[in-house]
Design an enzyme around this catalytic site. Structure first.
Site, short mmCIF file in Angstrom:
data_model
loop_
_atom_site.label_atom_id
_atom_site.label_comp_id
_atom_site.label_asym_id
_atom_site.label_seq_id
_atom_site.Cartn_x
_atom_site.Cartn_y
_atom_site.Cartn_z
N HIS A 28 0.80 -1.24 0.00
CA HIS A 28 0.00 0.00 0.00
C HIS A 28 0.83 1.29 0.00
CE1 HIS A 28 0.30 0.21 4.39
NE2 HIS A 28 -0.58 -0.73 4.61
N HIS A 82 -5.38 -9.05 14.47
CA HIS A 82 -5.39 -7.81 13.67
C HIS A 82 -6.25 -8.01 12.43
CE1 HIS A 82 -4.23 -4.16 11.81
NE2 HIS A 82 -3.10 -4.53 11.25
N GLU A 84 -6.37 -6.18 9.61
CA GLU A 84 -5.91 -5.77 8.28
C GLU A 84 -5.76 -7.03 7.41
OE1 GLU A 84 -2.60 -3.01 8.17
OE2 GLU A 84 -3.12 -2.42 6.11
N ASP A 86 -3.84 -8.37 5.28
CA ASP A 86 -2.66 -9.23 5.12
C ASP A 86 -2.66 -10.33 6.20
OD1 ASP A 86 -2.28 -6.92 6.69
OD2 ASP A 86 -0.11 -7.01 6.53
N HIS A 150 -1.32 -0.94 15.10
CA HIS A 150 -1.48 0.37 14.50
C HIS A 150 -2.89 0.63 13.98
CE1 HIS A 150 -1.24 -0.66 10.00
NE2 HIS A 150 -1.26 -1.81 10.63
N ASP A 169 1.47 -6.77 14.04
CA ASP A 169 2.41 -5.94 13.28
C ASP A 169 3.57 -5.41 14.13
OD1 ASP A 169 1.23 -6.15 10.78
OD2 ASP A 169 0.01 -4.36 11.03
N TYR A 197 10.19 -0.12 8.56
CA TYR A 197 8.82 -0.53 8.84
C TYR A 197 8.18 0.45 9.83
CZ TYR A 197 4.90 -3.58 9.99
OH TYR A 197 3.63 -4.09 10.17
N HIS A 230 4.99 -10.14 10.66
CA HIS A 230 5.85 -9.95 9.48
C HIS A 230 7.31 -10.15 9.90
CE1 HIS A 230 2.68 -8.13 7.04
NE2 HIS A 230 2.43 -7.28 8.00
FE1 FEO Z 1 -1.54 -3.81 9.75
FE2 FEO Z 1 0.48 -6.32 8.59
O1 FEO Z 1 -1.11 -5.35 8.78
#
Ligand code: FEO
Length: 405
Positions: A28, A82, A84, A86, A150, A169, A197, A230
């Protein structure tokens, strides 16, 4: 399904069952030059628990890795840290295939997932747990609310049995690697990617990060492993301390003796100015990174700005505006809301010369410590370049004065 893909054991009964996205280069708007991973984890025992899922195109990879340990239908519970996509993008598929009796989420997580999946998930099996401690059969969890680290839904799950903090994250990085552990990789690469990051994802939430990470430290959890969503898994005590202290340092945005000179140019006049300014800053012994936006990426700028004491932006005036690549960089930086920077502007112009004023407007909106800008008409003379060098000297002096105080 690719049956050669295996789970990776990270402790006695916990496995990494995520996916490696070797070739993603745009996350993104953030340039991920070294790819990324979407880490999901499997806890086995009297009850089997899946922690987070993966980005939807990688669902089969996750299932193959789970299948190397247990049958996916034997998963009893899912924890979604989370929302999001991903990490939640294949949650509906996992629920359908595994039929868990419960999905544990934060209060905001349930709301966010409802807004993502609508009627594609049966939310009656969801239980809100953020801020709670819970025994899931023999597995003991503390669900730590990390709202705005986040997203509003973000939580971390501490698995007391093995001392593992599943940190979503937080403490992660976009880095694809064949190695699964932090201590198997080059430390300078890890610092670069972790700070990149932080700068590109977490910087706008720094005051919250400071508060949440301090609260986490205050819980005195016996963290033996940090398992983020990640990048590599952190298992050495010294590395765990280092990543946490880096977060506290970055969250405070304490400036170092460094300037970032970012510019673009039409006919090399602003570039010539930039080079003289850089030399002036260097002459004071201050570190400088010079970025020409035409050949760089906005996320490189964000990464470099994280610890710098000054942001120095150069743009020619074009059509009574700033150069488009600089507008892209400034728009991105404005969203990331860096703090504690001195801010300078410069640029060449032909007749109207709005660029320096427009850059000053960005600095005001970003609430940076704006200093007077420097303009040159058309092509800089030797005298102009001496002024640019001196401008750089004064930037260097300002940074040193700020650092010393
Ligand atoms: Fe906030 Fe890795 O997604």
């Amino acid at each position: 399904m690719n049956s050669c893909m295996s789970a990776y054991k990270i402790s006695s009964n916990v496995y990494w069952v995520g996916a490696i996205d070797w070739n993603i280069r745009d996350f993104h708007g953030y340039k991920t030059a070294r790819g990324s991973t979407y880490n999901a984890y499997l806890i086995t025992g009297s009850k089997n628990i899946l922690i987070d899922t993966v980005k939807r195109p990688f669902y089969d990879e996750m299932i193959a890795r789970i299948s190397s340990v247990i049958l996916p239908e034997n998963i009893d519970y899912i924890i979604s840290n989370h929302a999001e996509m991903d990490h939640s993008g294949s949650l509906d598929l996992a629920i359908k295939e595994c039929s868990p009796s419960k999905v544990y989420v934060s209060t905001m997580g349930k709301k966010a997932l409802k807004a993502h999946f609508h009627d594609r998930i049966d939310f009656s099996i969801f239980e809100e747990v953020s801020g709670k401690s819970l025994d899931i059969d023999e597995a003991h969890f503390d669900f730590v609310e990390t709202r705005m680290l986040h997203w509003p839904d973000s939580m971390m799950s501490y698995y007391r049995n093995e001392g593992i903090l599943f940190s979503q994250d937080g403490f992660g990085m976009h880095l694809a690697s064949s190695e699964r552990f932090f201590d198997e990789l080059d430390p300078s690469l890890l610092y670069e990617e972790a700070s990149r990051y932080y700068a590109n994802i977490l910087l706008p939430f720094s005051p919250v990060v400071d508060k949440q990470v301090n609260s986490l430290v205050g819980l005195n959890l016996d963290i033996k492993i940090i398992a983020p969503d990640h990048g590599p898994i952190i298992r050495r005590s010294l590395d765990i301390q280092t990543v946490i202290s880096n977060y506290l340092k970055w969250a405070k945005q304490i400036p170092v003796s460094k300037a970032v000179v970012v510019y673009d140019t039409m006919w090399q006049s602003t570039e010539t100015m930039a080079r003289a300014i850089v030399d002036g800053i260097c002459s004071k012994g201050v570190k400088v990174v010079s970025i020409k936006m035409k050949s760089s990426h906005r996320s490189d700028l964000a990464a470099e700005i994280l610890e710098s004491g000054a942001l120095v932006v150069g743009s020619p005036t074009i059509n009574r505006n700033i150069y488009p690549t600089i507008a892209d960089g400034m728009c991105y930086l404005k969203g990331l809301a860096p703090k504690n920077k001195l801010a300078y502007s410069f640029g060449s112009y032909g007749w109207s010369g709005e660029a320096v004023g427009i850059l000053g407007g960005y600095f005001d909106e970003m609430r940076l410590d704006k200093k007077e800008g420097l303009k040159v008409n058309y092509v800089p003379t030797t005298q102009d370049l001496i002024k640019c060098f001196d401008y750089g000297v004064s930037i260097g002096n300002d940074i040193l004065g700020r650092i010393e105080n």
